[in-house]
Design a protein around this motif. Sequence first.
Motif, short mmCIF file in Angstrom:
data_model
loop_
_atom_site.label_atom_id
_atom_site.label_comp_id
_atom_site.label_asym_id
_atom_site.label_seq_id
_atom_site.Cartn_x
_atom_site.Cartn_y
_atom_site.Cartn_z
N SER A 31 42.42 -21.84 65.13
CA SER A 31 43.48 -21.93 66.13
C SER A 31 44.28 -23.21 65.99
O SER A 31 45.33 -23.34 66.58
CB SER A 31 42.88 -21.83 67.53
N LYS A 32 43.81 -24.16 65.19
CA LYS A 32 44.54 -25.41 65.02
C LYS A 32 45.69 -25.28 64.03
O LYS A 32 46.46 -26.21 63.84
CB LYS A 32 43.59 -26.52 64.56
N ALA A 65 51.84 -16.71 68.57
CA ALA A 65 50.93 -17.26 67.55
C ALA A 65 49.59 -16.52 67.51
O ALA A 65 49.02 -16.32 66.43
CB ALA A 65 50.71 -18.75 67.78
N VAL A 66 49.11 -16.08 68.67
CA VAL A 66 47.84 -15.35 68.71
C VAL A 66 47.97 -14.02 67.96
O VAL A 66 47.11 -13.64 67.17
CB VAL A 66 47.37 -15.12 70.17
N ASP A 112 40.62 -17.28 72.16
CA ASP A 112 40.19 -17.81 73.45
C ASP A 112 41.35 -17.86 74.45
O ASP A 112 41.21 -18.38 75.54
CB ASP A 112 39.53 -19.18 73.30
N VAL A 113 42.50 -17.30 74.05
CA VAL A 113 43.67 -17.21 74.93
C VAL A 113 44.29 -15.82 74.80
O VAL A 113 44.07 -15.11 73.82
CB VAL A 113 44.73 -18.29 74.61
N ILE A 132 48.85 -6.53 74.24
CA ILE A 132 48.19 -7.76 74.69
C ILE A 132 46.77 -7.78 74.17
O ILE A 132 46.06 -6.77 74.23
CB ILE A 132 48.19 -7.87 76.23
N VAL A 133 46.35 -8.93 73.63
CA VAL A 133 44.94 -9.15 73.30
C VAL A 133 44.39 -10.15 74.30
O VAL A 133 45.11 -11.03 74.78
CB VAL A 133 44.72 -9.66 71.85
N PHE A 134 43.12 -9.98 74.60
CA PHE A 134 42.44 -10.81 75.58
C PHE A 134 41.24 -11.49 74.95
O PHE A 134 40.63 -10.95 74.03
CB PHE A 134 41.97 -9.96 76.77
#
Length: 188
Positions: free
Chosen positions: A5-6, A89-90, A107-108, A146-148
């Motif tokens: 995620s960075k 970005a996710v 995680d988002v 949407i992803v969760f």
Amino acid sequence: MSIPSKLGAGRCIHAIAALSLVGTTTIAAAETAEDKIARAMSAAPSDISEAATIMDVDGTILREGSNGWVCLPGIGLIPGDQHPMCNDAVWMKWMAAAGSGSAFSTDVVGVSYMLMGDAMVNNENPMATDPNDGGVWVQEGPHTMIVFPNMDMLADLPRDPFAGGPYVMWGETPLAHVMLPTEAKTAP
């Protein structure tokens, strides 16, 4: 392979470009960059797409953006596809995982727009390629995805794309996400 995620948006864009399956057709080859940009921008509301990076399905940046969103003129995971999408970005990490066949987690919350609709896909199996395989196939019109971080919280949402309203696609896979259609559809 999981993309950390960075990673910045630029590195994530290049990662998805390297992992996407690229399909070309005679029509796509004849398109100008301006045509592809216009189609990509049609995937999301203009307040998103006007400042988004526009990336071709082969990873070529057609226009640099400033808001962290990436819009594509088609889905590189489906050779020759011309259904545009705009991803945060996710969702770009999700696309990289789908392209490489690796696990995805976040995680988002992540959001993707496909306001021009989508190709016909199997609602249960992201790897299915034959609409005659007996699976549940759906071609969604305009929608948001949407992803969760925790798909367990969606246990009560239907998996049936023809139930009406939001539903879970690919629910038994690491690529599970919620589809939010904006138009009615009928079962085949």
